[in-house]
Design a protein around this motif. Sequence first.
Motif, PDB file in Angstrom:
ATOM      1  N   THR A 138      13.657  15.806  12.986  1.00 35.84           N
ATOM      2  CA  THR A 138      13.052  14.477  13.044  1.00 35.84           C
ATOM      3  C   THR A 138      12.289  14.149  11.773  1.00 35.84           C
ATOM      4  N   THR A 139      11.928  15.169  10.985  1.00 34.76           N
ATOM      5  CA  THR A 139      11.210  14.912   9.732  1.00 34.76           C
ATOM      6  C   THR A 139      11.914  15.607   8.575  1.00 34.76           C
ATOM      7  N   THR A 140      11.737  15.038   7.416  1.00 33.43           N
ATOM      8  CA  THR A 140      12.303  15.638   6.211  1.00 33.43           C
ATOM      9  C   THR A 140      11.699  17.018   5.970  1.00 33.43           C
ATOM     10  N   GLN A 182      13.880  18.953  -5.430  1.00 36.90           N
ATOM     11  CA  GLN A 182      13.970  17.663  -6.113  1.00 36.90           C
ATOM     12  C   GLN A 182      14.282  16.499  -5.176  1.00 36.90           C
ATOM     13  N   VAL A 183      14.919  16.781  -4.056  1.00 39.74           N
ATOM     14  CA  VAL A 183      15.343  15.687  -3.178  1.00 39.74           C
ATOM     15  C   VAL A 183      14.649  15.706  -1.819  1.00 39.74           C
ATOM     16  N   SER A 184      13.725  16.626  -1.630  1.00 41.52           N
ATOM     17  CA  SER A 184      13.120  16.767  -0.296  1.00 41.52           C
ATOM     18  C   SER A 184      12.193  15.616   0.087  1.00 41.52           C
ATOM     19  N   ASP A 185      11.842  14.756  -0.842  1.00 34.29           N
ATOM     20  CA  ASP A 185      10.986  13.623  -0.513  1.00 34.29           C
ATOM     21  C   ASP A 185      11.769  12.368  -0.117  1.00 34.29           C
ATOM     22  N   LEU A 186      13.096  12.458  -0.148  1.00 30.66           N
ATOM     23  CA  LEU A 186      13.886  11.304   0.265  1.00 30.66           C
ATOM     24  C   LEU A 186      13.691  11.101   1.763  1.00 30.66           C
ATOM     25  N   PRO A 187      13.743   9.851   2.238  1.00 32.83           N
ATOM     26  CA  PRO A 187      13.418   9.562   3.647  1.00 32.83           C
ATOM     27  C   PRO A 187      14.420  10.175   4.632  1.00 32.83           C
ATOM     28  N   ASP A 245      10.667  19.251   8.210  1.00 31.44           N
ATOM     29  CA  ASP A 245      11.319  20.228   9.088  1.00 31.44           C
ATOM     30  C   ASP A 245      12.691  20.618   8.534  1.00 31.44           C
ATOM     31  N   PHE A 246      13.419  19.604   8.053  1.00 34.43           N
ATOM     32  CA  PHE A 246      14.740  19.845   7.484  1.00 34.43           C
ATOM     33  C   PHE A 246      14.622  20.739   6.250  1.00 34.43           C
ATOM     34  N   ARG A 247      13.685  20.407   5.368  1.00 33.30           N
ATOM     35  CA  ARG A 247      13.479  21.195   4.151  1.00 33.30           C
ATOM     36  C   ARG A 247      13.102  22.641   4.492  1.00 33.30           C
ATOM     37  N   ASP A 248      12.188  22.806   5.432  1.00 28.20           N
ATOM     38  CA  ASP A 248      11.764  24.161   5.824  1.00 28.20           C
ATOM     39  C   ASP A 248      12.937  24.963   6.388  1.00 28.20           C
ATOM     40  N   TRP A 249      13.787  24.305   7.178  1.00 31.74           N
ATOM     41  CA  TRP A 249      14.962  24.982   7.725  1.00 31.74           C
ATOM     42  C   TRP A 249      15.899  25.411   6.597  1.00 31.74           C
ATOM     43  N   LEU A 250      16.123  24.520   5.627  1.00 30.47           N
ATOM     44  CA  LEU A 250      17.006  24.848   4.499  1.00 30.47           C
ATOM     45  C   LEU A 250      16.484  26.059   3.726  1.00 30.47           C
ATOM     46  N   TYR A 251      15.185  26.081   3.425  1.00 36.76           N
ATOM     47  CA  TYR A 251      14.606  27.220   2.699  1.00 36.76           C
ATOM     48  C   TYR A 251      14.739  28.518   3.497  1.00 36.76           C
ATOM     49  N   GLU A 274      16.035   8.905   7.056  1.00 39.92           N
ATOM     50  CA  GLU A 274      17.246   8.113   7.301  1.00 39.92           C
ATOM     51  C   GLU A 274      18.344   8.397   6.269  1.00 39.92           C
ATOM     52  N   PHE A 275      17.938   8.787   5.053  1.00 41.41           N
ATOM     53  CA  PHE A 275      18.944   9.187   4.055  1.00 41.41           C
ATOM     54  C   PHE A 275      19.620  10.478   4.486  1.00 41.41           C
ATOM     55  N   TRP A 276      18.830  11.468   4.888  1.00 37.58           N
ATOM     56  CA  TRP A 276      19.389  12.772   5.265  1.00 37.58           C
ATOM     57  C   TRP A 276      20.185  12.707   6.553  1.00 37.58           C
ATOM     58  N   GLN A 277      19.838  11.775   7.429  1.00 34.62           N
ATOM     59  CA  GLN A 277      20.507  11.713   8.722  1.00 34.62           C
ATOM     60  C   GLN A 277      21.695  10.752   8.746  1.00 34.62           C
ATOM     61  N   ALA A 278      21.998  10.128   7.612  1.00 35.96           N
ATOM     62  CA  ALA A 278      23.151   9.224   7.549  1.00 35.96           C
ATOM     63  C   ALA A 278      24.422   9.994   7.918  1.00 35.96           C
TER      64      ALA A 278
END
Length: 192
Positions: A103-105, A24-29, A107-113, A31-35
Amino acid sequence: MISRNGFVFQFSLVVESLERLISQVSDLPPEFWQAQPAGRFGPGEILVHLMQSGHFVSRFVREQLELDPRTPLEPYFAKAVNNREALSALNLRGARKVCGSFTTTRDFRDWLYAELKDIEHSARSIPEFMLEKQVSHPLVEMKGPCGQVLLQLLVVHLAYHLGQLTEQIKVAGYPVPYLPIFGSFGEQAKQD
C-alpha cells in the motif's frame, strides 16, 4: 572458468546496480509502481519479476547441481518452459500478486531490499565446485560452466528489464535514473 571470488564480485555488481536503482526511484508515488498495463509488466512488476528471477537462479543451481541433477522443475514451470506465452503469463500473474500487496512505496522498497539481500546470500553460498559444473539452462539455449551461465543470464535479463523500466519512468514524466549496470564510472566512484 570463473572463480568463486570472481562470481561473487560480478554478482555483487548486479545487486549494487539494483540497490542504486531502487534508491533513485523509491520516492515515485505508489500509483506509478502499482500501474498494471494490459498484457505487460508495469513498473513495480518489473522489479518484482527481477527479484523472482533472482530466486529462480538459486533454485536452478540447487535443482541442477545437488546430489541428483535430474530433479525436475516444478510441474507448472516445466509445462511453461515449452510455451513462452504461458511462461510470460505466469510471470506476470506472480508479479501482479506481489506488487498489489503493497500500500506504500516504503513497504515496497523495504521488500525489494530484503529480497535483494536474500538473493545475494543465496549466490554467495553457492560452493565453488558448483560454479564449475556444466549446466544447461531450461529456458534459453545457454550451456557451460554454471557460474558463467548464471552471470550471463543475470546481466542480459537485468539490462532487458531495466530498459523497459527506464522507458516507463520516462513516459510517466519522471526523471530517468542513472543505471550503472557494471558499477560506478570514475567520477562517480570518487564522489561515493
